[in-house]
Motif scaffolding. Structure first.
Motif, PDB file in Angstrom:
ATOM      1  N   PHE A 111       0.790  -1.235   0.000  1.00  0.00           N
ATOM      2  CA  PHE A 111       0.000   0.000   0.000  1.00  0.00           C
ATOM      3  C   PHE A 111       0.823   1.286   0.000  1.00  0.00           C
ATOM      4  N   GLY A 112       2.105   1.211   0.330  1.00  0.00           N
ATOM      5  CA  GLY A 112       2.917   2.407   0.280  1.00  0.00           C
ATOM      6  C   GLY A 112       3.311   2.946   1.641  1.00  0.00           C
ATOM      7  N   GLU A 113       4.060   4.046   1.603  1.00  0.00           N
ATOM      8  CA  GLU A 113       4.789   4.526   2.772  1.00  0.00           C
ATOM      9  C   GLU A 113       3.899   4.993   3.929  1.00  0.00           C
ATOM     10  N   LEU A 114       2.872   5.798   3.636  1.00  0.00           N
ATOM     11  CA  LEU A 114       2.051   6.351   4.717  1.00  0.00           C
ATOM     12  C   LEU A 114       1.354   5.232   5.501  1.00  0.00           C
ATOM     13  N   ILE A 115       0.753   4.288   4.781  1.00  0.00           N
ATOM     14  CA  ILE A 115       0.079   3.170   5.451  1.00  0.00           C
ATOM     15  C   ILE A 115       1.091   2.344   6.237  1.00  0.00           C
ATOM     16  N   ALA A 116       2.275   2.143   5.655  1.00  0.00           N
ATOM     17  CA  ALA A 116       3.325   1.381   6.340  1.00  0.00           C
ATOM     18  C   ALA A 116       3.730   2.057   7.640  1.00  0.00           C
ATOM     19  N   PHE A 117       3.902   3.372   7.586  1.00  0.00           N
ATOM     20  CA  PHE A 117       4.285   4.085   8.811  1.00  0.00           C
ATOM     21  C   PHE A 117       3.205   3.953   9.874  1.00  0.00           C
ATOM     22  N   ILE A 118       1.946   4.103   9.478  1.00  0.00           N
ATOM     23  CA  ILE A 118       0.844   4.011  10.442  1.00  0.00           C
ATOM     24  C   ILE A 118       0.825   2.641  11.113  1.00  0.00           C
ATOM     25  N   ILE A 119       1.062   1.577  10.310  1.00  0.00           N
ATOM     26  CA  ILE A 119       1.080   0.234  10.877  1.00  0.00           C
ATOM     27  C   ILE A 119       2.278   0.065  11.802  1.00  0.00           C
ATOM     28  N   GLY A 120       3.441   0.568  11.398  1.00  0.00           N
ATOM     29  CA  GLY A 120       4.610   0.513  12.278  1.00  0.00           C
ATOM     30  C   GLY A 120       4.356   1.232  13.582  1.00  0.00           C
ATOM     31  N   ASP A 179       1.401   1.689  14.933  1.00  0.00           N
ATOM     32  CA  ASP A 179       0.447   0.870  15.690  1.00  0.00           C
ATOM     33  C   ASP A 179       1.150  -0.290  16.391  1.00  0.00           C
ATOM     34  N   LEU A 180       2.157  -0.860  15.731  1.00  0.00           N
ATOM     35  CA  LEU A 180       2.841  -2.014  16.305  1.00  0.00           C
ATOM     36  C   LEU A 180       3.603  -1.659  17.573  1.00  0.00           C
ATOM     37  N   ILE A 181       3.927  -0.372  17.753  1.00  0.00           N
ATOM     38  CA  ILE A 181       4.523   0.045  19.022  1.00  0.00           C
ATOM     39  C   ILE A 181       3.540  -0.234  20.159  1.00  0.00           C
ATOM     40  N   LEU A 182       2.232  -0.020  19.868  1.00  0.00           N
ATOM     41  CA  LEU A 182       1.208  -0.349  20.866  1.00  0.00           C
ATOM     42  C   LEU A 182       1.250  -1.834  21.186  1.00  0.00           C
ATOM     43  N   GLU A 183       1.377  -2.660  20.142  1.00  0.00           N
ATOM     44  CA  GLU A 183       1.347  -4.106  20.352  1.00  0.00           C
ATOM     45  C   GLU A 183       2.541  -4.580  21.161  1.00  0.00           C
ATOM     46  N   TYR A 184       3.736  -4.206  20.739  1.00  0.00           N
ATOM     47  CA  TYR A 184       4.940  -4.792  21.310  1.00  0.00           C
ATOM     48  C   TYR A 184       5.352  -4.137  22.639  1.00  0.00           C
ATOM     49  N   ALA A 185       5.628  -2.842  22.612  1.00  0.00           N
ATOM     50  CA  ALA A 185       6.144  -2.196  23.819  1.00  0.00           C
ATOM     51  C   ALA A 185       5.093  -2.144  24.923  1.00  0.00           C
ATOM     52  N   GLY A 242      -4.654  -2.024  18.256  1.00  0.00           N
ATOM     53  CA  GLY A 242      -3.498  -1.761  17.405  1.00  0.00           C
ATOM     54  C   GLY A 242      -3.126  -2.979  16.584  1.00  0.00           C
ATOM     55  N   THR A 243      -3.170  -4.145  17.216  1.00  0.00           N
ATOM     56  CA  THR A 243      -2.819  -5.389  16.526  1.00  0.00           C
ATOM     57  C   THR A 243      -3.871  -5.767  15.494  1.00  0.00           C
ATOM     58  N   LEU A 244      -5.147  -5.642  15.861  1.00  0.00           N
ATOM     59  CA  LEU A 244      -6.219  -5.966  14.914  1.00  0.00           C
ATOM     60  C   LEU A 244      -6.130  -5.081  13.672  1.00  0.00           C
ATOM     61  N   SER A 245      -5.748  -3.817  13.850  1.00  0.00           N
ATOM     62  CA  SER A 245      -5.575  -2.922  12.706  1.00  0.00           C
ATOM     63  C   SER A 245      -4.476  -3.440  11.783  1.00  0.00           C
ATOM     64  N   ALA A 246      -3.382  -3.912  12.373  1.00  0.00           N
ATOM     65  CA  ALA A 246      -2.288  -4.474  11.569  1.00  0.00           C
ATOM     66  C   ALA A 246      -2.755  -5.722  10.831  1.00  0.00           C
ATOM     67  N   PHE A 247      -3.542  -6.570  11.492  1.00  0.00           N
ATOM     68  CA  PHE A 247      -4.054  -7.791  10.854  1.00  0.00           C
ATOM     69  C   PHE A 247      -4.917  -7.444   9.639  1.00  0.00           C
ATOM     70  N   ILE A 248      -5.745  -6.419   9.789  1.00  0.00           N
ATOM     71  CA  ILE A 248      -6.622  -6.007   8.682  1.00  0.00           C
ATOM     72  C   ILE A 248      -5.793  -5.557   7.485  1.00  0.00           C
ATOM     73  N   PHE A 302     -13.486 -11.076  10.838  1.00  0.00           N
ATOM     74  CA  PHE A 302     -13.295 -11.458  12.232  1.00  0.00           C
ATOM     75  C   PHE A 302     -12.603 -10.335  13.017  1.00  0.00           C
ATOM     76  N   CYS A 303     -11.638  -9.669  12.396  1.00  0.00           N
ATOM     77  CA  CYS A 303     -10.950  -8.568  13.078  1.00  0.00           C
ATOM     78  C   CYS A 303     -11.916  -7.446  13.425  1.00  0.00           C
ATOM     79  N   PHE A 304     -12.797  -7.094  12.480  1.00  0.00           N
ATOM     80  CA  PHE A 304     -13.771  -6.034  12.750  1.00  0.00           C
ATOM     81  C   PHE A 304     -14.754  -6.453  13.838  1.00  0.00           C
ATOM     82  N   ILE A 305     -15.124  -7.751  13.864  1.00  0.00           N
ATOM     83  CA  ILE A 305     -16.017  -8.249  14.918  1.00  0.00           C
ATOM     84  C   ILE A 305     -15.368  -8.064  16.290  1.00  0.00           C
ATOM     85  N   LEU A 306     -14.072  -8.407  16.389  1.00  0.00           N
ATOM     86  CA  LEU A 306     -13.375  -8.279  17.670  1.00  0.00           C
ATOM     87  C   LEU A 306     -13.164  -6.817  18.050  1.00  0.00           C
ATOM     88  N   ILE A 307     -12.920  -5.958  17.070  1.00  0.00           N
ATOM     89  CA  ILE A 307     -12.796  -4.524  17.356  1.00  0.00           C
ATOM     90  C   ILE A 307     -14.116  -3.994  17.902  1.00  0.00           C
TER      91      ILE A 307
END
Length: 491
Positions: free
Chosen positions: A95-104, A106-112, A391-397, A432-437
């Motif tokens: 999808f490109g840089e902006l979407i990639a940055f947003i997911i990266g 979000d992943l700070i929420l998941e991991y840290a 944050g993780t569900l967003s990355a899965f989507i 399924f991700c949207f259901i859990l969100i």
């Protein structure tokens, strides 16, 4: 400027740097199990049982199905582009840089944030283990301020120390990390199997009736908290977070095109079976409403009901080991995500520095390790764990949608593994991700929106102008760039 400029598979692979490749299928499976099995069994089963009743096993299955479909999508991307960065790198490709940055971001929420949250639970079990030997830490140093109503606490000392110890192990090399994780996961699995074998004889089938007292989704009178199978699945989804961190190890994996998919799917399958068996046993031994008395240590409630007091010390040890491996894998994934973002210019070069001796992103590992230790030590973050989920569900989507897009735009691209039944598999994953969100409360949505807004500020204020794609024709001549050029890894 193109906010959605993309990288090709060849470009991603050519930018991989000389981290040590020592991980095999067994190590990746242990890495995934290490990340998955921990908080879910030892902490969240209590809250989950109160939310869904004995049908919690169905909630675990629902969360596992969601993760299973997403796992198939992760496995295909990992076989296409075996590089560090996980969902961040896959989004850059699709999808490109902006979407990639947003997911990266979000992943700070998941991991840290997950590592910091788990450190609080680790501290609780550590204090109980000390009490079993007649030892006690000062109450003020057992938890962050405001964690326990009516109890004066200021600092989570055990959680702070364990995060720093894990950070040290991660910083000195993947061999040490791999060996430490493999040993701890094997011990953890042995203890879980021992618990199952010892407690299954105390199951009373009458405790499984009614099986689903709250149905699929409902509200109780006077409560804004949803109950039922779906809300419980949204809670225990936290239990499965971590399998995606396996894909962050791509640049340290031998033959990643084949071993990464195996590691991801095997760790998910083994963890799901153990979760469902444990849930059936726990709700069969203890009536689900009684877990209100053991909300922070539901396994302790089961042991108390069986009278197997000798098992308590062993299970406490298993809980400590289980949560230690969760923190280890989350902090590992965090450092590799930021390493990949730094390499692309979206984060400062500091995070991409590779230690000459240990061949690890040494500075970035310590930076986030110290931040996580401080967060776990001083901040009451129990209310924020649902942020990890959203944050993780967003990355899965994004990853699942990426498979749909890549199958359309690059149908002939090399894939060491193909997700079956596309487009059905990624579409089901997204649904399924949207259901859990939808099962999360509105406060989580607000906090996520604030975090999302902060990420956009960082991107447009810092990352956009410093992106390596912005300077593709005139690359910045840094020491790392010179070394890469000499090694023939630049384009």
């Amino acid at each position: 400027m193109d906010l959605f400029r993309k990288k090709s598979v060849d470009q991603l692979v050519s930018e991989s740097t000389p981290l040590k490749r020592t991980m095999h299928t067994f190590d990746l499976t242990m890495l995934g199990i290490g990340a998955i099995i921990g908080t879910g069994i030892f902490v969240l089963t209590g809250k989950g049982a109160l939310t869904a009743g004995p049908a919690l096993s169905v909630s675990f299955l629902l969360a596992a199905i969601c993760c299973g479909f997403a796992g198939l999508c992760y496995a295909e991307f990992a076989s296409m582009a075996p590089v560090s960065g996980s969902a961040y790198s896959y989004a850059y490709l699709a999808f490109g840089e902006l979407i990639a940055f947003i997911i990266g971001w979000d992943l700070i929420l998941e991991y840290a944030l997950q590592a910091a949250t788990v450190s609080a639970g680790w501290s609780g079990y550590f204090n109980k283990l000390l009490e079993g030997f007649g030892l006690h830490l000062p109450v003020e140093l057992t938890a962050a301020y405001g964690t326990t109503p009516g109890v004066t606490t200021y600092f989570n000392l055990p959680g702070f120390v364990i995060v720093l110890l894990i950070t040290w192990v991660l910083s000195i090399g993947i061999n040490q990390t791999k060996r430490t994780n493999d040993i701890m996961v094997m011990i953890k699995l042995i203890i879980i199997v021992l618990f199952i074998v010892c407690t299954v004889w105390f199951v009373n089938p009458a405790n499984w009736h009614p099986f689903s007292p709250y149905g699929i989704y409902t509200f109780q009178p006077g409560s804004t908290q949803p109950y039922g199978i779906v809300p419980a699945a949204s809670i225990v989804f936290f239990s499965f977070i971590g399998f995606d961190a396996v894909s962050s190890s791509a640049e340290e994996t031998v033959n990643p095109n084949k071993t990464l998919p195996k590691g991801i799917l095997l760790s998910l399958a083994i963890s799901t079976v153990l979760y469902i068996v444990m849930t059936f046993i726990m709700t069969g031994v203890v009536p689900y409403k009684e877990f209100a008395n053991f909300i922070d240590a539901p396994v302790a409630g089961v042991i108390l009901a069986t009278g197997l007091n000798w098992l308590a010390v062993i299970v406490n040890l298993g809980a400590l080991i289980g949560m230690t491996t969760v923190m280890l894998v989350q902090l590992y994934g965090q450092s590799r995500i930021c390493y990949a973002m730094s390499r692309d210019g979206l984060f400062p070069e500091f995070f991409g520095h590779v230690h000459e001796k240990y061949r690890t992103p040494f500075k970035g590992t310590w930076f986030f390790g110290i931040l996580t230790a401080i967060a776990g030590g001083f901040i009451n973050i129990n209310v924020l764990f649902e942020l990890v989920n959203i944050g993780t569900l967003s990355a899965f989507i994004i990853v699942s949608a990426g498979i749909l897009w890549m199958r359309k735009t690059q149908p002939d691209g090399h894939r060491g593994f193909k997700a079956p039944l596309v487009p059905f598999t990624p579409i089901i994953s997204i649904v399924f991700c949207f259901i859990l969100i939808a099962g999360l409360n509105w406060e989580t949505w607000v906090r996520f929106a604030i975090w999302f807004g902060l990420g956009l500020i960082v991107y447009f204020g810092y990352s956009r102008k410093r992106s390596k794609l912005e300077h593709t024709n005139t690359p910045e001549v840094t020491d790392d760039y010179v070394e890469a050029a000499e090694a023939g890894t630049t384009k």
